[in-house]
Design a protein around this motif. Structure first.
Motif, short mmCIF file in Angstrom:
data_model
loop_
_atom_site.label_atom_id
_atom_site.label_comp_id
_atom_site.label_asym_id
_atom_site.label_seq_id
_atom_site.Cartn_x
_atom_site.Cartn_y
_atom_site.Cartn_z
N ASP A 169 0.84 -1.21 0.00
CA ASP A 169 0.00 0.00 0.00
C ASP A 169 0.87 1.26 0.00
O ASP A 169 0.64 2.19 -0.76
N ARG A 170 1.88 1.26 0.87
CA ARG A 170 2.78 2.42 0.96
C ARG A 170 3.57 2.60 -0.34
O ARG A 170 3.75 3.73 -0.81
N ALA A 171 4.03 1.51 -0.93
CA ALA A 171 4.78 1.61 -2.19
C ALA A 171 3.90 2.16 -3.32
O ALA A 171 4.34 3.00 -4.10
N GLU A 172 2.65 1.72 -3.37
CA GLU A 172 1.74 2.19 -4.41
C GLU A 172 1.46 3.68 -4.27
O GLU A 172 1.40 4.40 -5.27
N ARG A 173 1.33 4.17 -3.04
CA ARG A 173 1.11 5.61 -2.83
C ARG A 173 2.35 6.42 -3.19
O ARG A 173 2.24 7.53 -3.72
N ARG A 174 3.52 5.90 -2.90
CA ARG A 174 4.77 6.64 -3.13
C ARG A 174 5.21 6.62 -4.59
O ARG A 174 5.80 7.59 -5.07
N TYR A 175 4.96 5.51 -5.28
CA TYR A 175 5.41 5.35 -6.67
C TYR A 175 4.20 5.11 -7.57
O TYR A 175 3.69 3.99 -7.65
N PRO A 176 3.73 6.13 -8.28
CA PRO A 176 2.55 5.98 -9.13
C PRO A 176 2.68 4.87 -10.17
O PRO A 176 1.68 4.26 -10.55
N TRP A 177 3.89 4.57 -10.62
CA TRP A 177 4.08 3.52 -11.62
C TRP A 177 3.83 2.12 -11.04
O TRP A 177 3.75 1.15 -11.78
#
Length: 113
Positions: free
Chosen positions: A50-58
């Protein structure tokens, strides 16, 4: 494919390996994983995605299925099996995500695409 993570796995940290259909923004619902150290890998999902998806739009879509977690560099090599139906190779993204001991995301790197 092979990769050397930037900064490796820091004390208590881990890696997430994700396979993503970028066109549909979907991950496989099931992933099988095999490693030299089977006790140091697992398939599933957690809050770090979840945190990775929020931080990196790709990385949009990484919360839709299972990823591979690796808790020790000596677990390599790691083999992943996943089924994604009706996906062109050019639409696949394989990424490596560096996660800290508290689940914080330090970095993400595209390995394929």
């Amino acid at each position: 494919m092979s990769s050397t993570p930037p900064g490796g796995v820091r004390g208590g940290g881990s890696l997430r390996i994700v396979v993503l259909d970028q066109r549909r923004h979907r991950m496989p619902g099931f992933v099988a994983v095999h490693a030299a150290r089977p006790d140091r890998v697992a398939a599933g999902t957690d809050g770090a995605l979840d945190r990775a998806e929020r931080r990196y739009p790709w990385l949009r879509g990484v919360t839709t299925g299972s990823a591979v977690s690796v808790w020790a560099v000596d677990a390599s090599p790691v083999t992943i099996q996943a089924v994604l139906r009706d996906v062109a190779v050019e639409d696949l993204l394989v990424a490596l995500i560096g996660v800290g001991p508290g689940g914080q995301v330090f970095w993400a790197e595209r390995l394929l695409h």
